[in-house]
Design a protein around this motif. Sequence first.
Motif, PDB file in Angstrom:
ATOM      1  N   LEU A   9       9.840  54.445   2.659  1.00 56.55           N
ATOM      2  CA  LEU A   9       9.857  55.900   2.495  1.00 56.55           C
ATOM      3  C   LEU A   9      11.239  56.381   2.095  1.00 56.55           C
ATOM      4  O   LEU A   9      12.243  55.886   2.595  1.00 56.55           O
ATOM      5  N   ASP A  10      11.264  57.384   1.199  1.00 52.84           N
ATOM      6  CA  ASP A  10      12.536  58.047   0.906  1.00 52.84           C
ATOM      7  C   ASP A  10      12.374  59.568   0.872  1.00 52.84           C
ATOM      8  O   ASP A  10      13.291  60.280   0.483  1.00 52.84           O
ATOM      9  N   GLY A  11      11.200  60.065   1.282  1.00 56.61           N
ATOM     10  CA  GLY A  11      10.970  61.507   1.320  1.00 56.61           C
ATOM     11  C   GLY A  11      10.406  62.089   0.049  1.00 56.61           C
ATOM     12  O   GLY A  11      10.037  63.267   0.012  1.00 56.61           O
ATOM     13  N   ARG A  16       5.410  59.429  -0.461  1.00 57.44           N
ATOM     14  CA  ARG A  16       4.292  59.958   0.337  1.00 57.44           C
ATOM     15  C   ARG A  16       2.957  59.438  -0.186  1.00 57.44           C
ATOM     16  O   ARG A  16       2.050  59.120   0.590  1.00 57.44           O
ATOM     17  N   HIS A  37      12.119  53.554   6.781  1.00 59.46           N
ATOM     18  CA  HIS A  37      13.098  54.326   6.018  1.00 59.46           C
ATOM     19  C   HIS A  37      14.450  53.651   6.158  1.00 59.46           C
ATOM     20  O   HIS A  37      14.877  53.323   7.271  1.00 59.46           O
ATOM     21  N   TRP A  60      18.325  63.888   8.894  1.00 58.25           N
ATOM     22  CA  TRP A  60      17.305  63.960   7.859  1.00 58.25           C
ATOM     23  C   TRP A  60      16.666  62.602   7.628  1.00 58.25           C
ATOM     24  O   TRP A  60      15.457  62.503   7.373  1.00 58.25           O
ATOM     25  N   ARG A  63      14.109  62.108  10.260  1.00 61.70           N
ATOM     26  CA  ARG A  63      13.002  63.065  10.138  1.00 61.70           C
ATOM     27  C   ARG A  63      11.946  62.576   9.147  1.00 61.70           C
ATOM     28  O   ARG A  63      10.752  62.821   9.338  1.00 61.70           O
ATOM     29  N   ILE A  64      12.360  61.869   8.100  1.00 59.58           N
ATOM     30  CA  ILE A  64      11.430  61.437   7.050  1.00 59.58           C
ATOM     31  C   ILE A  64      10.311  60.553   7.607  1.00 59.58           C
ATOM     32  O   ILE A  64       9.126  60.867   7.435  1.00 59.58           O
TER      33      ILE A  64
END
Length: 301
Positions: A9-11, A16, A37, A60, A63-64
């Motif tokens: 994941l990288d946001g 997604r 992440h 942040w 949070r991702i």
Amino acid sequence: MTRTVTVGLDGSSESRAAAEWAAREAQLLGLPLKLVHVWEPVPAPMAQAPLLGAETHQHWAERIPREAAEGVRLRHPGLDVATEQLSGRPADMLADAAKDAELLVLGSRGLSGIGGFMVGSVALSAVAHAERPVVLVRAGEQAADEHEMDPAGIPSAVTPFRPVVLGLDVESPDEELIEFAFAAAARRSTSLRVVHAWNPPPYYAYGLSVDLELHGELARREATTLAEVLRPWHKKFPDVEVTEESSYGSPGNHLVDASREASLVVVGRRIRRAALGAHIGPVTHAVLHHSTAPIAVVPHN
């Protein structure tokens, strides 16, 4: 140790979409899903900036995967979802994370107007170095759902999956690659489309006009070889309907064309441990950049 379906994941919207694809695949496989992440530590000069400090960056970064996991759990109740935060160079950490995974799933950006992938350096490095299958998914309708369209033109879980497409070189067929494709089709209860492309040897082609009789003879020989390679797999997966396509021309072009009607395109990558290092072949490279369906790259010896 139980393997997982691991997604990086990288946001981004692409990651997604990759997480959503990975969640469905984990359910089909009956395996846990791990959302990873990679937090790349902030360089010292940047860490001293008041708005870009290391603590803000880390907040942040944490949070991702947390928010992605919450969304996946809501959409896929009962799925075992875990998160992991790693620190280091993303390309290296993701390739390392793939070692304990059944699959590594990554997002890749769509090329506007071309309908393919813009494969970034992190994804390319993971594909080139991972010794487990890597799947690339781009954001968009076909990446988000592999099913056929319903009468309203909307993909739906009640409609069948699109076929799985396998790109196969009959001169050096690999069992891991073939089994991956058959198993992917079997768990989707869909058909398998095997695409093999061929060209005449140079001593037939150079300086010669088109010989239709020779062309026909070569075509029959290639089709027969393809059928022989697949014969034992028909017996191993009797419920999978198989379409065999042996066509003249560029294998990359044929696979990209086939991807438009596919739920998944499966291609291979030969593992190199020599001084030359990792390598992605030209056919796989072409498919990575221009397929409109998710792509599974299966490493093999």
